[in-house]
Design a protein around this motif. Structure first.
Motif, PDB file in Angstrom:
ATOM      1  N   LYS A  21     -15.073 -21.777  15.312  1.00  0.00           N
ATOM      2  CA  LYS A  21     -15.342 -21.398  13.928  1.00  0.00           C
ATOM      3  C   LYS A  21     -15.351 -22.584  12.963  1.00  0.00           C
ATOM      4  CE  LYS A  21     -13.714 -16.674  14.539  1.00  0.00           C
ATOM      5  NZ  LYS A  21     -12.744 -15.623  14.119  1.00  0.00           N
ATOM      6  N   ASP A  54     -15.855  -8.466  20.113  1.00  0.00           N
ATOM      7  CA  ASP A  54     -14.418  -8.458  20.362  1.00  0.00           C
ATOM      8  C   ASP A  54     -14.189  -9.180  21.683  1.00  0.00           C
ATOM      9  OD1 ASP A  54     -11.775  -7.969  20.956  1.00  0.00           O
ATOM     10  OD2 ASP A  54     -11.809  -5.943  20.145  1.00  0.00           O
ATOM     11  N   GLU A  61     -14.735 -15.378   8.782  1.00  0.00           N
ATOM     12  CA  GLU A  61     -14.109 -15.740  10.069  1.00  0.00           C
ATOM     13  C   GLU A  61     -13.607 -14.519  10.838  1.00  0.00           C
ATOM     14  OE1 GLU A  61     -12.560 -20.331   9.544  1.00  0.00           O
ATOM     15  OE2 GLU A  61     -11.106 -18.701   9.394  1.00  0.00           O
ATOM     16  N   GLN A  62     -13.347 -13.425  10.143  1.00  0.00           N
ATOM     17  CA  GLN A  62     -12.849 -12.220  10.806  1.00  0.00           C
ATOM     18  C   GLN A  62     -13.941 -11.162  10.986  1.00  0.00           C
ATOM     19  OE1 GLN A  62      -9.746 -12.493  11.908  1.00  0.00           O
ATOM     20  NE2 GLN A  62      -9.691 -14.489  10.869  1.00  0.00           N
ATOM     21  N   LYS A  80     -14.041 -15.986   4.473  1.00  0.00           N
ATOM     22  CA  LYS A  80     -13.772 -14.574   4.747  1.00  0.00           C
ATOM     23  C   LYS A  80     -14.565 -14.075   5.949  1.00  0.00           C
ATOM     24  CE  LYS A  80     -12.541 -13.345  -0.009  1.00  0.00           C
ATOM     25  NZ  LYS A  80     -12.854 -12.500  -1.193  1.00  0.00           N
ATOM     26  N   LYS A 110     -16.180 -18.952  19.725  1.00  0.00           N
ATOM     27  CA  LYS A 110     -14.935 -19.055  18.946  1.00  0.00           C
ATOM     28  C   LYS A 110     -14.703 -20.466  18.395  1.00  0.00           C
ATOM     29  CE  LYS A 110     -12.467 -17.179  22.279  1.00  0.00           C
ATOM     30  NZ  LYS A 110     -11.327 -16.588  23.034  1.00  0.00           N
TER      31      LYS A 110
END
Length: 458
Positions: free
Chosen positions: A310, A450, A444-445, A442, A308
């Motif tokens: 990023k 999960d 990043e998601q 874009k 995480k």
């Protein structure tokens, strides 16, 4: 056994992770150049025949790569997220899947090799040489599929030196085998291109055995082979295909477009085909810097996304891009300056040397564009953005590379120079679009993991 997956790859420097990849790719290229150089002392026509056959093999290798690419990205993200068990599941499923896929494609090449070569408009005088090479190397294609998968696993765990050492051994064996079978050393028959095929297949098979040994030593504790007998690995296959098919789609589109362009070049004659083989073998040495940096960046970005981190992943891609562009341009310029001397190593044909020299000059413009695609596309994939590069790639490769190659090369009569102009336009247009996509963030998601409930998004 030592828990090797605890190595924090995300905190490794780009240099520490990439230099073994660079050496590995360099050795792969030296293997191909050794084949070309040693064959050129035997017969120029053999060089052209093997070059066309390898164009087909490059498409097959891309098809193996869709599993290997998914393996690299998923394992990197899972290890970054401290989910070693899931990484192990991906590893064993990918090994078995690519083995089965490799066996199917090996059989296909052996049976339908002549039909494929005929469809590429190969000159009749090259057919028999190209066919036996394709049947031997293609028949052992499943070995290459396993090498790619095992290499992806060990490199995703940060052990990039292992793949380098295996490639070093394969390279040495291949050169020795070429010497024996091309020139009939030590009483062996002089087999030309057939000897190259035998040497290539034998060295890869021995390399695969050694790579299995490295895999056992490094990550055996995280390879749950029994998982395959417990249930059908539907989820793992879904993940691999979700990443791999779009990623392979971009590569497959590129190689398919190159096969069409090769068809156009075949219309120009054997001299054009041979010149292209020599020029591509030379410029690959400029390209390898960007390839190595792109692969190393992909592993780093995958781990950083899994952790995480990023913003660090975003900056890592941009820094890697400028490094790759600078080094690749410098290398291409060096080869262009020394173009006559380098081409003279391969051939004494003045037409090939003159035309090849012009192509090397144009490569100074081409290589920075390639760096965009190799670094930024790999970063997008590592972050989970796997579809956008395919859509753009298909549109530009066929709308620009193929179309301009035919228009400039055939209709306007520019020959290979027209083809090189098309390649420049293709790489730069795609590259700038990829950079724009990366800057949009874009991706990043789009992570495949999960972090909330330990399940995969999708």
């Amino acid at each position: 056994m030592k828990d090797t997956t605890k190595k924090n790859v995300g905190n490794m420097t780009l240099f520490a992770l990439t230099w073994p990849i660079f050496i590995e790719i360099l050795l792969h290229m030296l293997m191909g150049n050794a084949d070309t150089l040693m064959l050129s002392q035997y017969d120029d026509d053999s060089v052209a025949a093997v070059g066309v056959a390898n164009q087909i093999m490059s498409v097959i290798i891309v098809m193996f790569g869709f599993v290997a690419t998914g393996t690299t990205i998923l394992i990197a993200q899972y290890i970054g997220a401290k989910k070693e068990e899931k990484a192990g599941h991906i590893a064993v499923v990918s090994i078995v899947a690519n083995l089965l896929f490799g066996l199917i494609l090996s059989l296909f090449l052996f049976v339908f090799g002549e039909m494929i070569l005929s469809a590429m408009n190969l000159p009749e005088e090259l057919m028999s040489t190209a066919l036996i090479y394709l049947q031997i190397v293609g028949g052992f294609a499943f070995v290459q599929s396993l090498i790619m998968t095992l290499s992806a696993i060990v490199k995703s765990h940060g052990f990039t030196k292992d793949a380098m050492f295996v490639t070093l051994g394969m390279n040495a064996l291949n050169v020795f085998g070429n010497y024996v079978f091309i020139f009939g050393a030590f009483g062996a028959p002089s087999l030309g291109a057939t000897g190259v095929a035998i040497s290539t297949s034998a060295s890869r098979t021995l390399g695969l055995i050694v790579l299995f040994i490295f895999l056992y030593k490094r990550v055996q504790g995280h390879l749950p082979w029994g998982y395959l007998t417990a249930k059908f690995p539907k989820e793992e296959l879904r993940q691999l295909l979700k990443i791999g098919i779009p990623s392979a789609g971009e590569h497959l589109s590129y190689n398919a477009s190159q096969m069409v362009i090769t068809y156009f070049i075949a219309m120009m004659g054997t001299t054009a085909l041979t010149t292209r083989v020599y020029a591509l073998n030379i410029i690959m040495f400029a390209l390898l810097f960007a390839i190595a940096i792109g692969q190393g960046t992909q592993i780093l970005v995958g781990h950083l996304i899994g952790e995480k981190r990023k913003q660090e992943a975003y900056q890592r891609c941009l820094r890697s891009l400028w490094i790759a562009m600078t080094i690749s341009t410098f290398a291409a310029t060096t080869f262009a300056i020394l173009r006559d001397e380098i081409l003279s190593i391969f051939t004494n044909n003045p037409d090939i040397i003159q035309l090849g020299g012009t192509l090397l000059l144009l490569t100074i413009i081409l290589e920075p564009g390639r760096a965009f695609n190799l670094v930024v596309i790999n970063s997008l994939r590592a972050a989970g953005d796997v579809k956008y590069p395919v859509y753009i790639g298909i549109a530009v490769m066929w709308g620009v590379a193929v179309t301009v190659s035919y228009t400039a090369g055939i209709i306007f009569g520019l020959g290979l120079i027209g083809v090189w102009i098309a390649m420049i336009l293709d790489e730069w247009i795609r590259g700038l679009l990829m950079l724009k996509r990366w800057r949009s963030k874009k991706w990043e998601q789009m992570s495949f993991i999960d972090h909330k409930d330990d399940t995969e998004v999708g």
